[in-house]
Design an enzyme around this catalytic site. Structure first.
Site, PDB file in Angstrom:
ATOM      1  N   ALA C  14     -19.619  42.838  47.284  1.00 24.99           N
ATOM      2  CA  ALA C  14     -19.834  44.156  47.587  1.00 24.99           C
ATOM      3  C   ALA C  14     -21.004  44.814  46.956  1.00 24.99           C
ATOM      4  CB  ALA C  14     -18.586  45.144  47.390  1.00 24.99           C
ATOM      5  N   ARG C 297       5.894  36.417  51.721  1.00 25.89           N
ATOM      6  CA  ARG C 297       5.486  36.220  50.227  1.00 25.89           C
ATOM      7  C   ARG C 297       6.076  37.412  49.442  1.00 25.89           C
ATOM      8  NH1 ARG C 297      -1.227  36.137  50.174  1.00 25.89           N
ATOM      9  NH2 ARG C 297      -1.177  34.115  51.059  1.00 25.89           N
ATOM     10  N   SER C 404     -10.083  40.448  52.522  1.00 31.07           N
ATOM     11  CA  SER C 404     -10.782  40.856  51.397  1.00 31.07           C
ATOM     12  C   SER C 404     -12.417  40.959  51.414  1.00 31.07           C
ATOM     13  CB  SER C 404     -10.314  40.480  49.990  1.00 31.07           C
ATOM     14  OG  SER C 404     -10.454  39.224  50.023  1.00 31.07           O
TER      15      SER C 404
END
Lengths: 219, 250, 594
Positions: C14, C297, C404
């Protein structure tokens, strides 16, 4: 550094020249020299004739200086400069390539010293008129003989490893497999030169001519 | 109850680039799967030498601890390697830990590897894109090129290849195998190839590819298994061709 | 004309994307990073990056990607910006492709895509098993290019301490410390962009890197930058326990038939292979006969936590369970799982083909983070922006695999130009801020350092951190029970008190890593409380946040964003509605088609 230049600088050219001269003409001369001297394995007369032949080539001085002495001086001298710029670490990293790296430097130095001395005794002192007789006499001296053996082995080793280095460093053998093959080829050359060189020495030392049978029967 | 097993670690300490060096020995409690990073953390938690002397925690670089960030390279028992993957059980004791020797020291085990990043600038280790605005898809790349390029792009700039190279030392500015391999990577990309001649020229400058003397230590020391010697050979071939053609054809 | 100046803090995906965008706009940018940016935590991302390119002709669309993301996040994310991200994703892949990322290719030379969790489509572009590393390098290279052209100045090995905020509450720069000279300096800038990643270190051991402490976020929080949805963190069910780090063990080990078990008796100290079948507790298979070892998960994670913390059945009393692949033929293992088994072997020194692996869930990703607005990544403090994992915007209550990387690059891509626009429109830039403002902030930070260095205490920062991590991992990760959360908060406050007696055992003013760590630790504990209190308050179960006492999602009361504020030196939780204007919330179920 200018961003648009595409040309190498001097250090690059000198390094490449160093690498190249090791093969041509130095390596080639070594091959020629071993070949010529192998005539001793046939007979004394053959050796003397070959020697005579080489002593009488045209433009001899130019060929000797331009094709042999100067390239050799450059290869040896610049080689020492390269050596001084490196810093061996073979005790920490005792890998084969690293061993060869170190050995290449020592054998290079030995070969350089040996060839210089060899030239001095066989070319300068004799004024380029070396004969079987004179060489054979020298070989009776055990120190002389030892130095010959060590010198020939160092030169052969240096050439063999040099060929491997050359093939890798010019990108002619790039892949792992090709570099392995190049290494094997270098090893073969090194061993072949060592064997031939030792045979030649033995010939002078023991007046030994294993190929004398090639000669026409004398009356 | 088995007696507690100890790990003996000897660390080369140096308070700063100009300070003197000394070795300090530590005795640590052994645990399974212990690595050198854990040893250094143990020392930080209880900075007392084996002889009972109080000392300071050890400065060292680390980040990902899974051998992909390239931070924690150091000399462990004399060999350049990553501390995070150096398992205590696989090391001879006392474990001797020292900083890399080819980079300027910061403190203790921390060194400054900026030289590698500067070298990446020098060889223009990037793809010259016009901008980040939308310009559609990139060039097609064959799976074959991808399979060759991908391992090269795994280079983590840890500096191990420089550390083990006999040609990298205070006498010259050899950029080292990692940088040469990056040049190969960018030169093989269709867009990257547009800067190929500049990259090769940079590698034919001072400290360039000519300094390689083929000891081939780099390829053994690379924690990512990058075919460094192959990269050097290929770039070498491209370099002399460019030099020769540049001279012949202008 | 006034030349604006931007500072970016953080050199992961980022931060680098932000830097590139600012440099492209022709504005000088200073990039601060604790580690050389090439060593940022983004390199650890393995799987891939999502974009609905429909390259496999499956009918994948941006809307489906959007829906998967919102649904996966259990409807806690504000929807419009998530939609924009999904729309931008294909262009982001194109950009990365143009930057030379060595993505895997199809025979035609196009990008290859694979399937990932939470979707039915081949939507994930990947570069081997190191996509994050490859993406980070691509951006790192572009930044290096801008740096060589003088557009970017890097401050690597410098850590952010605080923002410089003037009397009007406008941000005018940062205060940072050089990690070698330990020198504290202020740097003026018209706008700041934070891209400082996740906060795994708060949980002691995690899959995060050493620098992922959340310290910068916590520092900003204490200066008035709000922090949102702190209670939402993602835990990965199977990681390789290590005392230094928990390294991911891919789900594929269970996919190929790996079984999870513990000895039935906690006193059983035998080697795993010598424990007879009848004395092994295959708890996933017993508890979830339908899905067995392949339960989703979060369920696997909770079950393992229950085994260790409630049933006290962890191997050797340790937080670990066996993931056993030893019954699978060796050639199958080598063919299908070689890469991941090698990682285990490398870091544990044990061959998982012979001995069962020890695994445990691990803190993996920070969904919550710095509060930013719904348009352009701006925080509530003028001049401060945030992008990437350090902000809260895109993943709601649970992050979807391979989202992500795209959110980092998208967020950075927005934050950069937004900061530029803000800086250009400022009437008075940082240059007209009185130097006293900067001096005061520098002094404040220097005094903190001086105090830490000179104080003669009895507490070791690493010990305190370990204790913080233990309490956070036990009570604030997977299964959250209010009375435990209260206990955890009390414990953190005790740790905060104890931290006032820290002894650095290093008074050097050169490369003093302990000093920096002690400062980070202080910040971590603040953020730890934000996370804990947020979790305590949220009496429902949503996404990764699970409370057995409140097992259902409660949209009537809790479909809202937690927004923590720093008021009178303490944490105050406020709430704001979630923008659900595009997709109506529906139940999120793992056992049926959505």
């Amino acid at each position: 550094m200018s961003s648009t230049t595409t040309q190498p600088d001097t250090s690059y050219l000198l390094r490449k020249l160093h690498s190249f001269t090791g093969l041509l003409p130095v390596g080639a001369f070594l091959a020629e020299h071993f070949w010529s001297n192998s005539s001793a394995l046939v007979s004394r007369a053959k050796y003397d004739a070959t020697s005579q032949e080489l002593q009488t080539i045209p433009f001899r001085l130019i060929v000797e200086w331009g094709g042999i002495f100067l390239p050799m001086l450059f290869h040896g001298g610049y080689g020492i400069y390269i050596w001084l710029r490196g810093k061996s670490n073979v005790s920490a990293y005792p890998w084969v390539g690293n061993w060869l790296y170190v050995t290449q430097r020592y054998t290079g130095l030995i070969a350089f010293a040996y060839i210089g001395w060899h030239l001095y005794t066989e070319r300068w002192l004799t004024h380029g008129t070396s004969t079987y007789e004179s060489v054979a006499m020298d070989m009776q001296n055990p120190w002389y003989l030892t130095f010959f053996v060590v010198g020939v082995l160092a030169s052969s080793f240096h050439l063999g490893v040099g060929i491997w280095n050359f093939l890798c460093k010019w990108g002619l053998a790039a892949t792992v497999r090709a570099q392995q093959a190049a290494g094997q080829f270098g090893a073969l050359v090194g061993v072949a030169f060592s064997v031939v060189g030792i045979l030649i020495i033995l010939s002078f030392r023991f007046d030994w001519h294993p190929f004398s049978a090639y000669l026409p029967p004398t009356k | 109850m088995a007696e507690t097993k100890q790990v003996i670690v000897s660390v080369k300490r140096q308070a700063g680039p100009k300070e003197g060096a000394r070795w300090e020995e530590f005795s640590l409690r052994w645990r399974p799967s212990m690595n050198v990073i854990i040893c250094l953390r143990d020392i930080a938690e209880n900075p007392v030498t084996r002889g009972g002397q109080k000392t300071t925690p050890i400065s060292y670089d680390s980040n990902c601890l899974e051998e992909i960030c390239g931070s924690c390279a150091m000399l462990i028992n004399g060999r350049a390697r990553m501390a995070c993957s150096a398992l205590v059980d696989q090391l001879e004791q006392p474990i001797r830990i020292a900083p890399m020797s080819k980079f300027p020291l910061v403190r203790d085990l921390a060194v400054d590897r900026q030289f590698m990043f500067e070298s990446l600038k020098r060889v223009k280790a990037w793809i010259p894109i016009d901008g980040t605005y939308n310009l559609g898809e990139g060039p097609r790349v064959s799976p074959e090129i991808q399979e060759k390029g991908y391992p090269l792009s795994n280079c983590i700039s840890c500096g191990n290849c420089l550390e083990v190279c006999p040609q990298v030392n205070e006498h010259n500015q050899f950029v080292g195998a990692a940088i040469i391999s990056q040049v190969r990577l960018f030169n093989m990309h269709p867009t990257g190839a547009m800067n190929k001649s500049e990259r090769l020229a940079a590698l034919m400058g001072p400290g360039g590819i000519q300094e390689c003397a083929n000891a081939q230590n780099c390829v053994h020391a690379c924690p990512k298994g990058i075919p460094l010697t192959e990269s050097i050979a290929e770039v070498n071939r491209d370099a002399w061709k460019q030099a020769l053609l540049g001279w012949l054809a202008g | 004309m006034r030349q604006p100046k931007i500072i970016v803090v953080g050199g992961g995906l980022a931060g680098l994307m932000t830097t590139i965008r600012v440099a492209e706009a022709g504005i000088p940018v200073d990039l601060f990073s604790i580690v050389p940016v090439k060593r940022s935590h983004s390199v650890c991302a393995q799987g891939g990056i999502n974009a609905a390119k429909n390259q496999k002709g499956e009918g994948d669309t941006v809307d489906k990607h959007f829906d998967d993301t919102i649904y996966g996040g259990d409807f806690l994310a504000n929807q419009p910006l998530v939609k924009r991200m999904c729309e931008a994703a294909p262009g982001i892949i194109d950009l990365l492709d143009r930057m030379g990322v060595m993505f895997n290719r199809t025979p035609e030379g196009l990008l290859d895509y694979r399937r990932f969790g939470g979707t039915l489509y081949h939507r994930t572009a990947f570069a081997g098993a190191t996509t994050g590393q490859q993406l980070l390098y691509a951006l790192d290279e572009q930044v290096r290019r801008h740096e060589s052209e003088g557009k970017v100045k890097k401050f690597e090995g410098a850590t952010f301490l605080s923002a410089v905020i003037d009397k009007g509450g406008v941000c005018r720069g940062i205060c940072a410390m050089d990690l070698r000279s330990m020198e504290v300096k202020t740097y003026a800038a018209d706008a700041l962009v934070f891209a400082t990643g996740g906060n795994g270190a708060i949980f002691g051991r995690s899959t995060n890197s050493v620098v992922c402490t959340g310290s910068s976020q916590a520092a900003l929080f204490q200066q008035g930058v709000d922090y949102a949805n702190g209670e939402f963190i993602q835990v990965h069910p199977t990681a390789i326990p290590g005392e230094d780090k928990l390294r991911l063990m891919s789900e594929s080990a269970r996919g190929e038939g790996g079984r999870v078990w513990v000895p039935r008796s906690p006193a059983d100290k035998r080697a795993p292979r010598s424990i007879p079948e009848a004395q092994r507790f295959y708890f996933l298979e017993e508890w979830y006969p339908k899905y067995g070892n392949l339960v989703p998960r979060d369920i696997a994670t909770r079950a393992i936590h229950r085994i260790v913390y409630q049933e006290k059945l962890g191997i050797d009393g340790q937080p670990a369970v066996y993931l056993d692949v030893t019954h699978i033929p060796r050639e199958t293992l080598d063919r299908k799982l070689e890469g991941i088994l090698e990682i285990y072997e490398k870091f544990c020194g044990v061959d998982p083909r012979v001995e069962p692996m020890k695994v445990f869930p691990a803190m993996h990703y920070t969904m919550g983070g710095i509060w930013v607005n719904a348009e352009d990544q701006a925080t509530n403090v003028p001049g401060i922006y945030a992008a990437g994992e350090c902000e809260y915007q895109y993943h709601g209550a649970n992050r979807l695999g391979a989202n992500s990387l795209v959110s980092c690059i998208f967020g950075g891509g927005i934050a950069g130009p937004a900061a530029v626009k803000y800086a250009k429109n400022l009437e008075k830039g940082a240059e007209s801020t009185p130097s006293a403002v900067f001096d005061a902030e520098r002094k404040r930070q220097e005094e903190k350092n001086q105090k830490l260095i000179s104080q003669d205490g009895s507490e070791n920062p690493i010990t305190l951190w370990r204790e913080l991590g233990d309490v956070m991992t036990e009570h604030v990760t997977v299964t959250r029970i209010n009375k435990n959360l209260e206990m955890a908060d009390a414990k953190i406050r005790v740790l905060q008190e104890r931290s006032k007696k820290i002894n650095l055992s290093d008074r050097a003013k050169w490369s003093n890593q302990t000093l920096n760590f002690a400062r980070e630790l202080e910040n971590m504990m603040v953020l730890a409380r934000v996370i804990t209190l947020g979790a305590l308050a949220r009496n429902e179960s949503r996404g990764a946040h699970y409370k057995p006492d409140f097992p259902e999602r409660d949209d009537a009361n809790w479909l809202k964003t937690t927004r923590a504020k720093w008021v009178n030196n303490d944490i105050q939780l406020t709430y704001e509605p979630v923008d659900i204007s595009l997709i109506k919330p529906r139940p999120r179920r793992y056992d049926a088609a959505k």
